[in-house]
Write a protein that holds these residues in place. Structure first.
Motif, PDB file in Angstrom:
ATOM      1  N   LYS A 265      25.009  39.062  35.318  1.00  0.00           N
ATOM      2  CA  LYS A 265      24.549  39.845  36.369  1.00  0.00           C
ATOM      3  C   LYS A 265      24.333  41.419  35.845  1.00  0.00           C
ATOM      4  CE  LYS A 265      25.296  41.368  41.081  1.00  0.00           C
ATOM      5  NZ  LYS A 265      26.033  41.045  42.064  1.00  0.00           N
TER       6      LYS A 265
ATOM      7  N   PHE B  82      27.477  42.320  34.004  1.00  0.00           N
ATOM      8  CA  PHE B  82      28.809  41.488  34.566  1.00  0.00           C
ATOM      9  C   PHE B  82      28.606  40.072  34.174  1.00  0.00           C
ATOM     10  CE2 PHE B  82      27.986  45.123  37.195  1.00  0.00           C
ATOM     11  CZ  PHE B  82      29.074  45.698  37.605  1.00  0.00           C
TER      12      PHE B  82
ATOM     13  N   ARG C  65      30.016  36.038  34.703  1.00  0.00           N
ATOM     14  CA  ARG C  65      31.256  34.981  35.359  1.00  0.00           C
ATOM     15  C   ARG C  65      31.076  33.790  34.533  1.00  0.00           C
ATOM     16  NH1 ARG C  65      29.106  33.806  41.406  1.00  0.00           N
ATOM     17  NH2 ARG C  65      26.995  32.687  40.851  1.00  0.00           N
TER      18      ARG C  65
ATOM     19  N   GLU D 212      33.657  29.907  37.994  1.00  0.00           N
ATOM     20  CA  GLU D 212      34.217  31.208  38.654  1.00  0.00           C
ATOM     21  C   GLU D 212      33.254  31.787  39.777  1.00  0.00           C
ATOM     22  OE1 GLU D 212      34.858  34.218  35.846  1.00  0.00           O
ATOM     23  OE2 GLU D 212      37.191  33.584  35.337  1.00  0.00           O
ATOM     24  N   LYS D 213      33.939  32.514  40.732  1.00  0.00           N
ATOM     25  CA  LYS D 213      33.106  33.126  41.759  1.00  0.00           C
ATOM     26  C   LYS D 213      32.839  34.308  41.438  1.00  0.00           C
ATOM     27  CE  LYS D 213      32.617  30.348  45.306  1.00  0.00           C
ATOM     28  NZ  LYS D 213      31.233  30.245  46.010  1.00  0.00           N
ATOM     29  N   GLN D 214      33.821  35.136  40.645  1.00  0.00           N
ATOM     30  CA  GLN D 214      33.745  36.813  40.599  1.00  0.00           C
ATOM     31  C   GLN D 214      33.192  36.976  39.226  1.00  0.00           C
ATOM     32  OE1 GLN D 214      35.977  38.659  42.600  1.00  0.00           O
ATOM     33  NE2 GLN D 214      35.916  40.510  41.459  1.00  0.00           N
TER      34      GLN D 214
ATOM     35  N   PRO E 210      32.797  42.944  35.058  1.00  0.00           N
ATOM     36  CA  PRO E 210      32.017  43.724  34.098  1.00  0.00           C
ATOM     37  C   PRO E 210      32.759  43.345  32.357  1.00  0.00           C
ATOM     38  CG  PRO E 210      33.790  45.136  34.988  1.00  0.00           C
ATOM     39  CD  PRO E 210      34.073  43.625  35.630  1.00  0.00           C
TER      40      PRO E 210
ATOM     41  N   ASN F  27      43.108  39.403  34.614  1.00  0.00           N
ATOM     42  CA  ASN F  27      41.992  40.411  35.044  1.00  0.00           C
ATOM     43  C   ASN F  27      42.415  41.770  34.142  1.00  0.00           C
ATOM     44  OD1 ASN F  27      41.244  39.116  37.282  1.00  0.00           O
ATOM     45  ND2 ASN F  27      43.273  39.505  38.043  1.00  0.00           N
TER      46      ASN F  27
ATOM     47  N   GLY G 249      45.320  43.930  44.401  1.00  0.00           N
ATOM     48  CA  GLY G 249      44.534  42.669  44.466  1.00  0.00           C
ATOM     49  C   GLY G 249      43.359  42.770  45.387  1.00  0.00           C
TER      50      GLY G 249
END
Lengths: 674, 199
Positions: free
Chosen positions: A442, A466, A468, A472-474, A477, A507, A595
């Motif tokens: 993205k 970005f 993923r 993965e959902k998220q 960057p 993360n 979080g």
């Protein structure tokens, strides 16, 4: 806090919502008249309710509906797939029937149009039946099962499996009322596998063997599916505009002008989505490639598919047409914009630009619309109309509060340019999806102005990527690229590249080093980041800005002040100092929701920003990568005179208890986790 | 209501009946009717714009897939909200299992862009985030308060105070009693009030 024993909070809450039974309501109501404590409690509850009601609504993205309907179609297809012939099989059978070699010199082009382009046109035929007529020249049809081609002299009804071809300088029209209208251009050959029917679930399917086919979908198209099969790929229309080309080298390319299109190779699992202003290609036995931005040639091809509007109209006509709210496609607008640059009447040209900007506002992503405005400045810096464009631009970007609004009568365009520089702001404009096979990407593109210390302003174009991973959902960057331009000379001044990488499921950014280069390769400065831990507990980080040769320019440091029960940081302070130790920026307090990516930070007692840059976690190997003995020995956490002072402060922050940090220091392996 | 308008606008129940009979157009009407409300609810529940669209889509895909499971004894809206609440809670659980801390994307909307130290160094006063974000402070406080709440409090306060549902409607969505809604809502409001007064 005072409490009233006669009235419970639950009753007050229900009273507020008028949800009490009448006798209780009356009692509470009467009590409230006299009890100040309950009045205060009720007021507090009301305030909370008001605040919740004031929460903003969510703005759904423009392609949300299309995207959902695509997802729905997929869900539906999956359901149907269990009952029908599998995709792969039907694709193969299509190839057997129509898999004759393509003439090498001919590229087949299919263009499908959005409903709004087609809307308002007079249609020729009733119902869902599909008809064929000759627009000009020689058009021939070979009925399914027949062996001879026959000339089409009048409008005839088409059946699935019929083949249609056109001679040189000929054109045929195919139409299913309000569902789609197609033009088959010269020297083309086209076969419909299945035509539109009353049942929306029945897909429309074509094969284009050679030549060009232009299709505009109509008001009754949404909800249907149209498949266009080329020699090596298949495009599925879900209410959008796109172009399929069967190239001489066997590649099938897909270019999308509006919406999203599903694009597949011969295996279903290789399908991908191509979004607006992107294209993809697939080789005969390959997978669809990652999408790329449309080339200028592709934009022109879209425009050439509908040549009448631009060919027969002057710039003044086009201005009138747009003023009359006549729709123009993005491609037409782009071609018109290029034509306007050659227009000798500057006022007309700049007004044209202004109109394009207005239309683009609705049609295109804001960043692209803004680029049009910026081009107005560069081409017509002194025209009155360009000042309108700037005014419009400034409003859109909210560069200055409304009360500082300056009308064009008071200040010419050049001044607007100056103002824009002075204000020097505004970013964050658009985002787009580019879905490859894996990972999905993205892009968030933005454009903003920055002002250097000597007063020069620069235009920065930033593209953040970005990614993923599958499943993965998220999106996370993974890097960005800035290009910084001097708006006057348009010269690229410097280029900033930055790469992040993630380790495993964590993360934590394990690499956070940035280098800023001059385009010719000269290093301007670097940023080095270290994260610090005490055992599993994060205690802070610092970023050191260094010039060429390693000279320190500035240091940004953060120290965590409080942790929650799970050992996650909830408060920290940070300081930015220059190489002389002079404080440039002090953030005194922050509240972090670990979080939740949230932090509220004070900047000299005022809210500065929402920050979420503290990353602390988690997998054993990250710590080893992120921090280490070597880096510690070089660190000088800003705000402290000595490492001893750092140690004392850290110990104090941890309630005076001996820390792993300390013991690690002594053992010579600071911050490593055991 | 104008009787003609009433005729033109089918009820949720009628649309649901048609959708169950295979009319995808009727389902699309239901989607158009509820997409914004569901998206708002999911957005405020999760507090993440980029997730909210995905989850909203999933909600309606599930609604579509479960059309035959819907029983006309309850309201269509409650049924859709129930699916949305469950889906949002699922998503929250997933997030908790694997918390993510984005290092660059700011809270709020992605459209706000990414600001880094380099930007701070280059910006003049009017471009500083404090200048731009001051008015958002209060909103952030509410969002923070909401995000700190347990899901069961959050869903009740959002359904009742944000979506304007009655206790009865919220009870139908969440499949709890009205009394429970009343109790949870009161506690949720107090918690939010306490959280906001802290900051």
């Amino acid at each position: 806090m005072k409490k009233c024993l006669k009235c419970s909070e639950k009753e007050l809450s229900a009273y507020l919502d008028n949800q009490l039974v009448s006798n209780v309501y009356d009692r509470v109501d009467a009590h409230l008249q006299a009890c100040e404590v309950c009045q205060d409690s009720l007021a507090e509850l009301k305030e909370v309710q008001d605040q919740i009601q004031s929460l903003p609504t969510m703005e759904l993205s423009q392609d949300f509906d299309v995207s959902f309907k695509s997802a729905l179609l997929l869900a539906e297809q999956e359901k149907k797939a269990a009952q029908k012939v599998p995709y792969k099989e039907s694709f193969s059978s299509a190839k057997i029937i129509f898999g004759l070699p393509m003439p090498l010199q001919v590229a087949a082009v299919v263009v499908l149009g959005l409903a709004f382009i087609f809307g308002g046109k007079q249609t020729l035929f009733p119902s869902t039946a599909t008809y064929l007529g000759a627009l000009k020249g020689d058009v021939e049809i070979k009925r399914q099962g027949a062996s001879e081609w026959k000339t089409v002299s009048k409008t005839i009804r088409l059946r699935a499996g019929d083949a249609v071809r056109t001679a040189k300088n000929s054109q045929a029209v195919i139409e299913s009322k309000d569902i789609y209208q197609a033009k088959l251009f010269e020297q083309s050959e086209w076969i419909p596998f299945s035509l539109a029917s009353n049942n929306k679930n029945d897909s429309i399917e074509f094969r284009l063997r050679k030549g060009n086919l232009f299709v505009e979908t109509g008001d009754r198209f949404p909800g249907r599916e149209m498949n266009v099969i080329g020699p090596s790929g298949k495009a599925t229309v879900v209410g959008t505009t796109f172009m399929v080309r069967a190239l001489p080298n066997g590649l099938t390319t897909l270019s999308v002008e509006e919406g999203k299109v599903r694009f597949a190779g011969k295996k279903k699992e290789n399908e991908t989505w191509v979004s607006r202003f992107e294209s993809s290609k697939v080789a005969p036995s390959g997978n669809p490639k990652l999408s790329q931005p449309l080339s200028e040639e592709e934009f022109l091809l879209f425009s050439k598919a509908k040549p009448e509007m631009l060919e027969n109209a002057t710039n003044a006509d086009l201005v009138n047409m747009v003023e009359d709210k006549r729709k123009m496609s993005s491609s037409d607008l782009r071609v018109w914009q290029n034509r306007l640059l050659k227009e000798s009447d500057i006022e007309l040209a700049s007004y044209g630009f202004y109109l394009i900007g207005e239309v683009q506002e609705e049609m295109m992503a804001p960043a692209e619309a803004l680029q049009q405005y910026v081009s107005v400045l560069s081409h017509f810096p002194n025209s009155v109309e360009s000042s309108w464009a700037f005014e419009f631009l400034r409003d859109k970007l909210e560069l200055v509060p409304k009360d500082r609004h300056v009308t064009r009568q008071e200040m010419p365009a050049t001044k607007y340019g100056a103002m824009l520089k002075k204000v020097g702001t505004a970013d964050s404009l658009t985002s787009g999806f580019l879905k490859g096979l894996e990972p999905q990407r993205k892009f968030l593109s933005s454009e903003f102005w920055v002002k250097s210390e000597d007063g020069t302003s620069y235009l920065v174009n930033r593209a953040i990527t970005f990614e993923r991973q599958l499943g993965e959902k998220q999106f996370r960057p993974v890097g960005y690229l800035d290009s910084v331009k001097d708006p006057k000379t348009k010269q690229l001044l410097l280029r900033i590249g930055k790469l992040f990488s993630y380790k495993g499921d964590s993360n934590l950014l394990s690499e956070m080093n940035t280098a800023v280069f001059h385009p010719k390769g000269k290093l301007i400065y670097t940023i080095e980041r270290d994260l610090y831990y005490s055992g599993k507990k994060p205690i802070g980080y610092q970023e050191v800005y260094k010039g060429p040769g390693g000279a320190k320019l500035a240091v940004l440091s953060r120290q965590v002040q409080n942790w929650n029960r799970s050992g996650q940081p909830i408060r920290y302070q940070e300081a930015l100092k220059n190489n002389q130790g002079k404080a440039l920026l002090t953030r005194k307090r922050s509240n972090i929701r670990y979080g939740q990516n949230e932090a509220v930070i004070d900047y000299e007692d005022e809210l500065v920003d929402v920050e979420n840059r503290l990353a602390f976690e988690r997998g054993r190997d990250q710590l080893k990568v992120a921090v280490g003995e070597q880096r510690l020995s070089q660190s000088d956490l800003s705000g402290f005179d000595s490492m001893d002072e750092v140690m004392r402060t850290l110990k104090k922050m941890q309630g005076g208890r001996p820390s792993r940090f300390e013991s690690d220091m002594e053992s010579g392996t600071p911050f490593s986790r055991k | 209501m104008d009787p003609k308008t009433a005729e033109a606008e089918p009820t949720d129940a009628q649309l649901m009946e048609q959708a169950q009979a295979g009319d995808i157009g009727a389902f699309e009407q239901l989607f158009d009717r509820y997409k914004q409300r569901i998206a708002n609810f999911v957005y405020q529940f999760l507090g993440k714009h980029h997730l909210a669209e995905d989850v909203t889509q999933l909600v309606f895909i599930k609604v579509y897939q479960k059309l035959d499971k819907y029983k006309p004894s309850g309201k269509v809206s409650s049924w859709i909200y129930r699916i949305a609440a469950n889906q949002a809670k699922d998503e929250l659980r997933k997030l908790k299992r694997r918390p993510t801390v984005s290092l660059n994307a700011p809270v709020g909307s992605e459209e706000e862009g990414v600001r880094e130290l380099g930007d701070f160094l280059l910006m003049d006063e009017t471009t500083r985030p404090d200048y731009l974000l001051r008015e958002k402070e209060l909103l952030l406080q509410i969002k923070k308060g909401l995000s700190e709440m347990k899901p069961k409090y959050r869903e009740v306060i959002l359904l009742c105070d944000y979506q304007g549902m009655s206790y009865e409607e919220a009870a139908e969505v969440l499949q709890i009693t009205k009394t429970n809604v009343s109790a949870i809502l009161c506690r949720a409001r107090k918690k939010l009030q306490k959280s906001m007064s802290k900051t």
